[in-house]
Design a protein around this motif. Structure first.
Motif, PDB file in Angstrom:
ATOM      1  N   SER A 285       0.842  -1.208   0.000  1.00  0.00           N
ATOM      2  CA  SER A 285       0.000   0.000   0.000  1.00  0.00           C
ATOM      3  C   SER A 285       0.873   1.253   0.000  1.00  0.00           C
ATOM      4  N   ILE A 286       1.936   1.238   0.777  1.00  0.00           N
ATOM      5  CA  ILE A 286       2.860   2.378   0.808  1.00  0.00           C
ATOM      6  C   ILE A 286       3.533   2.565  -0.553  1.00  0.00           C
ATOM      7  N   LYS A 287       3.839   1.441  -1.221  1.00  0.00           N
ATOM      8  CA  LYS A 287       4.419   1.527  -2.571  1.00  0.00           C
ATOM      9  C   LYS A 287       3.454   2.182  -3.544  1.00  0.00           C
ATOM     10  N   LEU A 288       2.174   1.849  -3.434  1.00  0.00           N
ATOM     11  CA  LEU A 288       1.152   2.452  -4.302  1.00  0.00           C
ATOM     12  C   LEU A 288       1.028   3.956  -4.049  1.00  0.00           C
ATOM     13  N   ILE A 289       1.142   4.359  -2.798  1.00  0.00           N
ATOM     14  CA  ILE A 289       1.103   5.795  -2.453  1.00  0.00           C
ATOM     15  C   ILE A 289       2.295   6.510  -3.073  1.00  0.00           C
ATOM     16  N   GLN A 290       3.451   5.870  -3.014  1.00  0.00           N
ATOM     17  CA  GLN A 290       4.671   6.462  -3.576  1.00  0.00           C
ATOM     18  C   GLN A 290       4.598   6.589  -5.101  1.00  0.00           C
ATOM     19  N   GLU A 291       3.892   5.658  -5.739  1.00  0.00           N
ATOM     20  CA  GLU A 291       3.752   5.704  -7.199  1.00  0.00           C
ATOM     21  C   GLU A 291       2.836   6.839  -7.650  1.00  0.00           C
ATOM     22  N   ARG A 292       1.763   7.088  -6.895  1.00  0.00           N
ATOM     23  CA  ARG A 292       0.832   8.184  -7.226  1.00  0.00           C
ATOM     24  C   ARG A 292       0.544   8.996  -5.967  1.00  0.00           C
ATOM     25  N   PRO A 293       1.485   9.806  -5.530  1.00  0.00           N
ATOM     26  CA  PRO A 293       1.325  10.515  -4.258  1.00  0.00           C
ATOM     27  C   PRO A 293       0.314  11.662  -4.290  1.00  0.00           C
ATOM     28  N   LEU A 294       0.082  12.260  -5.441  1.00  0.00           N
ATOM     29  CA  LEU A 294      -0.762  13.461  -5.490  1.00  0.00           C
ATOM     30  C   LEU A 294      -2.252  13.158  -5.525  1.00  0.00           C
ATOM     31  N   PHE A 295      -2.684  12.305  -6.450  1.00  0.00           N
ATOM     32  CA  PHE A 295      -4.120  12.100  -6.631  1.00  0.00           C
ATOM     33  C   PHE A 295      -4.579  10.660  -6.362  1.00  0.00           C
ATOM     34  N   GLY A 296      -3.665   9.762  -6.073  1.00  0.00           N
ATOM     35  CA  GLY A 296      -4.035   8.408  -5.717  1.00  0.00           C
ATOM     36  C   GLY A 296      -4.546   7.582  -6.890  1.00  0.00           C
ATOM     37  N   TRP A 297      -5.107   6.410  -6.561  1.00  0.00           N
ATOM     38  CA  TRP A 297      -5.549   5.443  -7.570  1.00  0.00           C
ATOM     39  C   TRP A 297      -7.057   5.412  -7.753  1.00  0.00           C
ATOM     40  N   GLY A 298      -7.805   6.125  -6.926  1.00  0.00           N
ATOM     41  CA  GLY A 298      -9.266   6.130  -7.039  1.00  0.00           C
ATOM     42  C   GLY A 298      -9.920   5.086  -6.146  1.00  0.00           C
ATOM     43  N   MET A 299     -11.184   5.314  -5.843  1.00  0.00           N
ATOM     44  CA  MET A 299     -11.924   4.426  -4.949  1.00  0.00           C
ATOM     45  C   MET A 299     -12.131   3.051  -5.591  1.00  0.00           C
ATOM     46  N   GLY A 300     -11.695   2.023  -4.921  1.00  0.00           N
ATOM     47  CA  GLY A 300     -11.869   0.660  -5.398  1.00  0.00           C
ATOM     48  C   GLY A 300     -10.724   0.154  -6.246  1.00  0.00           C
ATOM     49  N   ASN A 301     -10.031   1.044  -6.914  1.00  0.00           N
ATOM     50  CA  ASN A 301      -8.930   0.643  -7.788  1.00  0.00           C
ATOM     51  C   ASN A 301      -7.740   0.105  -6.991  1.00  0.00           C
ATOM     52  N   ASP A 302      -7.650   0.510  -5.718  1.00  0.00           N
ATOM     53  CA  ASP A 302      -6.582   0.000  -4.856  1.00  0.00           C
ATOM     54  C   ASP A 302      -6.672  -1.519  -4.702  1.00  0.00           C
ATOM     55  N   ARG A 303      -7.887  -2.048  -4.718  1.00  0.00           N
ATOM     56  CA  ARG A 303      -8.078  -3.498  -4.593  1.00  0.00           C
ATOM     57  C   ARG A 303      -7.491  -4.229  -5.799  1.00  0.00           C
ATOM     58  N   LEU A 304      -7.746  -3.677  -6.975  1.00  0.00           N
ATOM     59  CA  LEU A 304      -7.223  -4.286  -8.201  1.00  0.00           C
ATOM     60  C   LEU A 304      -5.693  -4.279  -8.206  1.00  0.00           C
ATOM     61  N   LYS A 305      -5.115  -3.166  -7.780  1.00  0.00           N
ATOM     62  CA  LYS A 305      -3.657  -3.040  -7.777  1.00  0.00           C
ATOM     63  C   LYS A 305      -3.012  -3.971  -6.752  1.00  0.00           C
ATOM     64  N   LEU A 306      -3.591  -4.039  -5.554  1.00  0.00           N
ATOM     65  CA  LEU A 306      -3.034  -4.905  -4.515  1.00  0.00           C
ATOM     66  C   LEU A 306      -3.174  -6.380  -4.891  1.00  0.00           C
ATOM     67  N   ALA A 307      -4.307  -6.733  -5.494  1.00  0.00           N
ATOM     68  CA  ALA A 307      -4.504  -8.121  -5.927  1.00  0.00           C
ATOM     69  C   ALA A 307      -3.461  -8.527  -6.971  1.00  0.00           C
ATOM     70  N   SER A 308      -3.175  -7.619  -7.890  1.00  0.00           N
ATOM     71  CA  SER A 308      -2.177  -7.923  -8.927  1.00  0.00           C
ATOM     72  C   SER A 308      -0.776  -8.034  -8.331  1.00  0.00           C
ATOM     73  N   MET A 309      -0.486  -7.253  -7.297  1.00  0.00           N
ATOM     74  CA  MET A 309       0.819  -7.330  -6.640  1.00  0.00           C
ATOM     75  C   MET A 309       1.004  -8.666  -5.912  1.00  0.00           C
TER      76      MET A 309
END
Length: 410
Positions: A285-309
């Motif tokens: 999750s911290i890695k995802l924040i570092q990748e898009r620190p300004l505007f984030g990944w959007g609601m729900g999209n974090d699940r898709l990204k974490l699942a793929s990781m």
């Protein structure tokens, strides 16, 4: 005592609907299981009857709302815009998954926030909640020991079942801080024991946080602070001295009843707060924040990204399991930080403001413990109806405090 209070009161469908948010599913499951042990009704009539009663209660609650609050409509429009923007940015490939999550989110918001935001009789709601706590424990005991339902489903723990029990424990504990009664004392200890038997840690931590907040408030309000501090120290010393022995007794009882011993063993071997999977989730999750620190990944999209990781195709359940991380991953550092600060402000005002009434504060503390604290360890705020309920009560407290503060000034 509770029954005497209820006999002299008219039915408040708004308060009843708030109680349904907490207890409908577990009570429904026990009632259906009880009926089907005796007779199999055609066309799932038992389910239809129960859902019809719930819909009737919700409909009556909607009629009881005198005027829809403006902030409800504003937040609903804002939520829709955010969800639509995320859906467009993410692309068509994951639309079906995101739409399912978004429908759940909107339902949780509308039901949780709307009804709690419109509550005006907090004293009556407290009485309803106390009754709900007792009914919850009775139904769970009936389910486990009479119906012999396999709660754990051959697993070592049941997080869902433990969080079903949490509201009953918190509500009874809150009542005990006001007045020690045998009913809530028994309800509290039975609830705690059952949570231990479910083998999960999050609900126990939520109860501990709630206790610390209530003790802090009690100490601040009390004239003889040293009496409370001394009592807490004596109880803490007693628990500390006999803690291992108590855990060993609990372990024997659990093994004999074929219930989960996971939490007890973790406490005894010192690994209660260790969770390797959650730790990895936090790192990702911290890695995802570092990748898009300004505007984030959007609601729900974090699940898709974490699942793929984690190399999973199914994204259900793959969220940060921490409210603060989830907000920062979804919205970025700037908007996420503002939202977190606002939540902190809501909590601070509702807990410490002297303008807010005693019953209002009590109800908020209950929903702080069952709607917000669990999100520090598990779950997602998006589909957690009790989070939106917590926010509804919190915003009501903020606006009430502001209105009375301004009235005092002028």
């Amino acid at each position: 005592m509770l029954m005497k209070k209820l006999k002299n009161l008219d039915i408040d469908y708004l308060a009843l609907t708030v109680c349904l948010l907490i207890a409908f599913n577990p009570i429904k499951n026990v009632l259906i299981l009880s009926v089907r042990k005796v007779i199999q009704l055609p066309l799932h009539i038992d389910v239809i009857i129960l859902y019809s009663l719930a819909c009737f209660t919700i409909f009556k609650a909607l009629l009881a709302i005198k005027q829809m609050k403006k902030d409800i409509l504003i937040l609903l429009v804002l939520l829709l815009c955010i969800l639509l923007a995320t859906l467009i940015i993410t692309g068509k490939q994951n639309n079906a998954f995101l739409l399912d999550i978004y429908i759940q989110t909107l339902f949780s918001f509308v039901v949780g926030y709307t009804f709690c935001r419109n509550i005006d009789n907090y004293h009556l709601l407290k009485i309803y909640l106390e009754c709900t706590a007792i009914v919850l424990i009775i139904t769970q005991i009936f389910s486990i020991f009479i119906l012999k339902e396999n709660i754990l489903m051959d697993k070592t723990y049941s997080q869902e079942q433990a969080y079903i029990l949490l509201p009953a424990v918190i509500i009874s504990l809150n009542s005990l801080f006001d007045k020690i009664t045998l009913v809530h004392l028994v309800n509290f200890f039975v609830g705690i024991w059952l949570i231990f038997m479910m083998g999960t840690r999050g609900p126990l931590a939520c109860m501990l946080f709630f206790t610390l907040v209530r003790v802090l408030l009690k100490t601040m309000q009390a004239k003889r602070k040293y009496v409370i501090i001394g009592s807490v120290m004596i109880v803490t010393y007693g628990v500390y001295t006999y803690f291992t022995k108590l855990m060993e007794i609990a372990l024997i009882i659990s093994e004999n009843l074929h219930l989960s011993t996971r939490s007890i063993i973790q406490i005894l071997n010192g690994s209660f707060f260790m969770d390797s999977t959650r730790n990895v989730l936090k790192v990702f999750s911290i890695k995802l924040i570092q990748e898009r620190p300004l505007f984030g990944w959007g609601m729900g999209n974090d699940r898709l990204k974490l699942a793929s990781m984690f190399h999973y195709d199914d994204a259900i359940g793959w969220y940060p399991h921490n409210f603060f991380l989830e907000i920062l991953v979804q919205f970025g550092v700037i908007i996420g930080f503002c939202f977190i600060v606002y939540i902190a402000y809501v909590i601070f005002v509702n807990v410490f403001s002297k303008q807010i009434g005693y019953d209002e504060k009590n109800v908020f503390l209950i929903f702080l413990a069952i709607g917000f604290f669990p999100l520090l360890f598990s779950g997602s705020y998006m589909t957690w109806t009790l989070f939106w309920a917590f926010l509804g009560f919190g915003v009501s407290g903020i606006l009430y405090e502001k209105e009375h503060r301004d009235a005092t000034i002028y």
